[in-house]
Scaffold this active site. Structure first.
Site, PDB file in Angstrom:
ATOM      1  N   CYS A 155      32.581  33.621  32.479  1.00 21.01           N
ATOM      2  CA  CYS A 155      33.295  34.233  31.347  1.00 21.01           C
ATOM      3  C   CYS A 155      33.308  33.343  30.108  1.00 21.01           C
ATOM      4  O   CYS A 155      33.656  33.803  29.029  1.00 21.01           O
ATOM      5  CB  CYS A 155      34.718  34.591  31.755  1.00 21.01           C
ATOM      6  SG  CYS A 155      34.747  35.961  32.908  1.00 21.01           S
TER       7      CYS A 155
HETATM    8  N1  COA Z   1      45.944  49.439  43.643  1.00 25.16           N
HETATM    9  C1  COA Z   1      47.216  49.396  44.083  1.00 25.16           C
HETATM   10  N2  COA Z   1      47.795  48.288  44.542  1.00 25.16           N
HETATM   11  C2  COA Z   1      47.062  47.181  44.594  1.00 25.16           C
HETATM   12  C3  COA Z   1      45.729  47.145  44.166  1.00 25.16           C
HETATM   13  C4  COA Z   1      45.154  48.345  43.688  1.00 25.16           C
HETATM   14  N3  COA Z   1      43.895  48.414  43.236  1.00 25.16           N
HETATM   15  N4  COA Z   1      45.257  45.899  44.307  1.00 25.16           N
HETATM   16  C5  COA Z   1      46.248  45.173  44.817  1.00 25.16           C
HETATM   17  N5  COA Z   1      47.349  45.935  44.989  1.00 25.16           N
HETATM   18  C6  COA Z   1      48.649  45.558  45.550  1.00 25.16           C
HETATM   19  C7  COA Z   1      48.524  44.382  46.497  1.00 25.16           C
HETATM   20  O1  COA Z   1      48.226  44.838  47.798  1.00 25.16           O
HETATM   21  C8  COA Z   1      49.910  43.771  46.424  1.00 25.16           C
HETATM   22  O2  COA Z   1      50.769  44.471  47.233  1.00 25.16           O
HETATM   23  P1  COA Z   1      51.895  43.700  48.105  1.00 25.16           P
HETATM   24  O3  COA Z   1      52.749  42.997  47.099  1.00 25.16           O
HETATM   25  O4  COA Z   1      52.559  44.811  48.842  1.00 25.16           O
HETATM   26  O5  COA Z   1      51.119  42.741  48.969  1.00 25.16           O
HETATM   27  C9  COA Z   1      50.337  44.034  44.985  1.00 25.16           C
HETATM   28  O6  COA Z   1      49.509  45.106  44.512  1.00 25.16           O
HETATM   29  C10 COA Z   1      50.167  42.848  44.064  1.00 25.16           C
HETATM   30  O7  COA Z   1      48.860  42.316  44.227  1.00 25.16           O
HETATM   31  P2  COA Z   1      48.369  41.055  43.484  1.00 25.16           P
HETATM   32  O8  COA Z   1      46.949  40.747  43.847  1.00 25.16           O
HETATM   33  O9  COA Z   1      49.373  39.952  43.681  1.00 25.16           O
HETATM   34  O10 COA Z   1      48.406  41.601  41.979  1.00 25.16           O
HETATM   35  P3  COA Z   1      48.500  40.813  40.637  1.00 25.16           P
HETATM   36  O11 COA Z   1      49.713  41.246  39.919  1.00 25.16           O
HETATM   37  O12 COA Z   1      48.239  39.359  40.798  1.00 25.16           O
HETATM   38  O13 COA Z   1      47.247  41.388  39.842  1.00 25.16           O
HETATM   39  C11 COA Z   1      45.017  40.744  39.209  1.00 25.16           C
HETATM   40  C12 COA Z   1      45.941  41.199  40.327  1.00 25.16           C
HETATM   41  C13 COA Z   1      43.666  40.427  39.823  1.00 25.16           C
HETATM   42  C14 COA Z   1      44.876  41.865  38.206  1.00 25.16           C
HETATM   43  C15 COA Z   1      45.621  39.521  38.504  1.00 25.16           C
HETATM   44  O14 COA Z   1      46.042  38.545  39.443  1.00 25.16           O
HETATM   45  C16 COA Z   1      44.664  38.853  37.549  1.00 25.16           C
HETATM   46  O15 COA Z   1      44.121  39.474  36.656  1.00 25.16           O
HETATM   47  N6  COA Z   1      44.466  37.549  37.678  1.00 25.16           N
HETATM   48  C17 COA Z   1      43.579  36.822  36.813  1.00 25.16           C
HETATM   49  C18 COA Z   1      42.182  37.176  37.145  1.00 25.16           C
HETATM   50  C19 COA Z   1      41.230  36.651  36.127  1.00 25.16           C
HETATM   51  O16 COA Z   1      41.554  36.403  35.004  1.00 25.16           O
HETATM   52  N7  COA Z   1      40.028  36.450  36.542  1.00 25.16           N
HETATM   53  C20 COA Z   1      39.081  35.916  35.645  1.00 25.16           C
HETATM   54  C21 COA Z   1      37.890  36.727  35.714  1.00 25.16           C
HETATM   55  S1  COA Z   1      36.995  36.254  34.343  1.00 25.16           S
END
Ligand code: COA
Length: 372
Positions: A155
């Site tokens: 990225c």
């Molecule tokens: N739909 C519904 N629920 C979902 C889901 C989906 N597609 N994906 C995950 N969940 C659920 C999980 O199972 C979890 O449930 P639980 O609490 O019952 O276990 C809950 O949502 C939270 O999941 P989590 O992974 O902790 O979500 P989050 O708030 O951290 O968001 C990301 C996930 C990936 C969007 C976020 O962490 C993020 O963007 N991080 C940075 C990533 C990034 O910048 N990467 C760089 C790439 S360049």
């Protein structure tokens, strides 16, 4: 001697997919999988797959939509990969084609002829082949001179390439360097993985970096660049030639992007906000000197936190604009799309920051000032 960003260009693919469309396809796949594996799931041998939700995606990431080069193959639950056929070697490759489209806009805006370009750097996280370098194909397609080479810093690809272009000009190896960042991210996205299926979209940007002596009016002086890397496995893609040594490789999900999103969030926010503050201090600037920050577009909550840590208050859309809602995460292209779309209103003398962050970890900070 001053080096400037003379112009930028943007190619937006023709198709878009809303969260609702993506989730409907994903959930149909989940329902089919669970029904096909009902016996094993019932016996506790296999875990049932869970449904995705559009509300979760928007709340967790800020993404509402993404643009894609091909839509039907992505949504088709028999495939769930874009249907982008391989092209014959005689035809321009798809990645070079979208790089050229963005480059043409940047060249036109700068009033620059392709033959004036001294170097082309193609820098992106989704290079479609190892060689010949895509940059050389772009150089030929445009009719540019000099030399070209490819880079990949995930990225942070665009900001790292801007520093390379800056260095080329400072060292006297050229006066006009074209950076292209064509990101076809739907190719490495695992559309069957609930945690990541919604993250990425496709887009292509170009940045023309030049010696100030030849720059068009309205260019942006590069006040300084700062890059940082720190090894982490939290965003990883193991796709590569050596996978051929393992006959099972096609079935392995780690040959597509995998990430520990929570860990990335926690570790990258301090890394990036501290780097920006350090970079500002090194150039004797204060956060309040920044009129705008064009941050990497991966997650809106992450951007909110980084901007707040830098500015000391919650940033407005004017201070840190987002394009994530419309484009999704476009890797290296994201911060440049934000700059391309939200920089015209700034006045001569205004200062801003282009900042990327992502796999590696890698982070790049480019401080710029609008020239008269
Ligand atoms: N739909 C519904 N629920 C979902 C889901 C989906 N597609 N994906 C995950 N969940 C659920 C999980 O199972 C979890 O449930 P639980 O609490 O019952 O276990 C809950 O949502 C939270 O999941 P989590 O992974 O902790 O979500 P989050 O708030 O951290 O968001 C990301 C996930 C990936 C969007 C976020 O962490 C993020 O963007 N991080 C940075 C990533 C990034 O910048 N990467 C760089 C790439 S360049």
């Amino acid at each position: 001697m001053t080096v400037v960003i003379s112009a930028t260009g943007l190619y937006t693919p023709p198709h878009s997919i809303s969260n609702d469309e993506l989730v409907a396809s994903f959930n149909a796949f989940v329902a089919r999988y669970n029904s096909e594996h009902a016996e094993d799931i019932g016996a506790g041998v296999l875990p049932a797959l869970q449904q995705s939700s559009a509300e979760f995606i928007e709340k967790a990431s800020g993404i509402q939509n993404r643009y894609v080069l091909e839509k039907a193959g992505i949504l088709d639950i028999q495939r769930m990969v874009p249907d982008i056929p391989e092209r014959p070697n005689e035809q321009i490759s798809i990645t070079a084609e979208i790089a050229v489209a963005a480059a043409k806009e940047a060249l036109k805006k700068a009033g620059r002829d392709a033959s004036d370009i001294d170097a082309v750097i193609c820098s992106c996280s989704s290079l479609q082949r190892p060689y010949p370098a895509l940059a050389i194909e772009v150089q030929k397609a445009l009719g540019a001179g000099g030399f070209g080479y490819d880079m990949n810093v995930a990225c942070s690809s665009a900001t790292f390439a801007i520093q390379n272009a800056y260095d080329i000009i400072k060292a006297g190896h050229g006066r006009s360097v074209l950076v292209v960042c064509p990101e076809i991210l739907t190719g490495h996205l695992n559309l069957r993985d609930r945690d990541t299926h919604f993250i990425f979209g496709d887009a292509s940007v170009a940045i023309l970096v030049e010696h100030a002596e030849i720059a068009p009016p309205g260019s942006w002086a590069i006040l300084g660049t700062k890059l940082q890397t720190r090894f982490s496995n939290n965003i990883r893609n193991n796709f590569g030639f050596l996978n051929r040594c393992d006959p099972q490789w096609r079935d392995m999900p780690d040959k597509l992007i995998t990430q520990q999103g929570r860990k990335v969030f926690k570790e990258v926010v301090p890394l990036v906000s501290e780097m920006i503050l350090q970079h500002l201090a090194e150039l004797d600037l204060k956060p309040s000197d920044l009129k705008r920050m064009w941050l990497h577009q991966a997650n809106s909550n992450m951007n909110r936190l980084i901007a707040e840590r830098v500015l000391g208050h919650e940033a407005t859309q004017e201070e840190a604009p987002t394009i994530l809602d419309e484009y999704g995460n476009t890797a290296g292209a994201g911060s440049i799309i934000a700059f391309h779309k939200y920089s015209k209103d700034l006045a001569a003398g205004d200062k801003g920051l282009i900042c990327s962050f992502g796999a590696g970890y890698s982070a790049g900070s480019i401080l710029i000032q609008k020239a008269s």
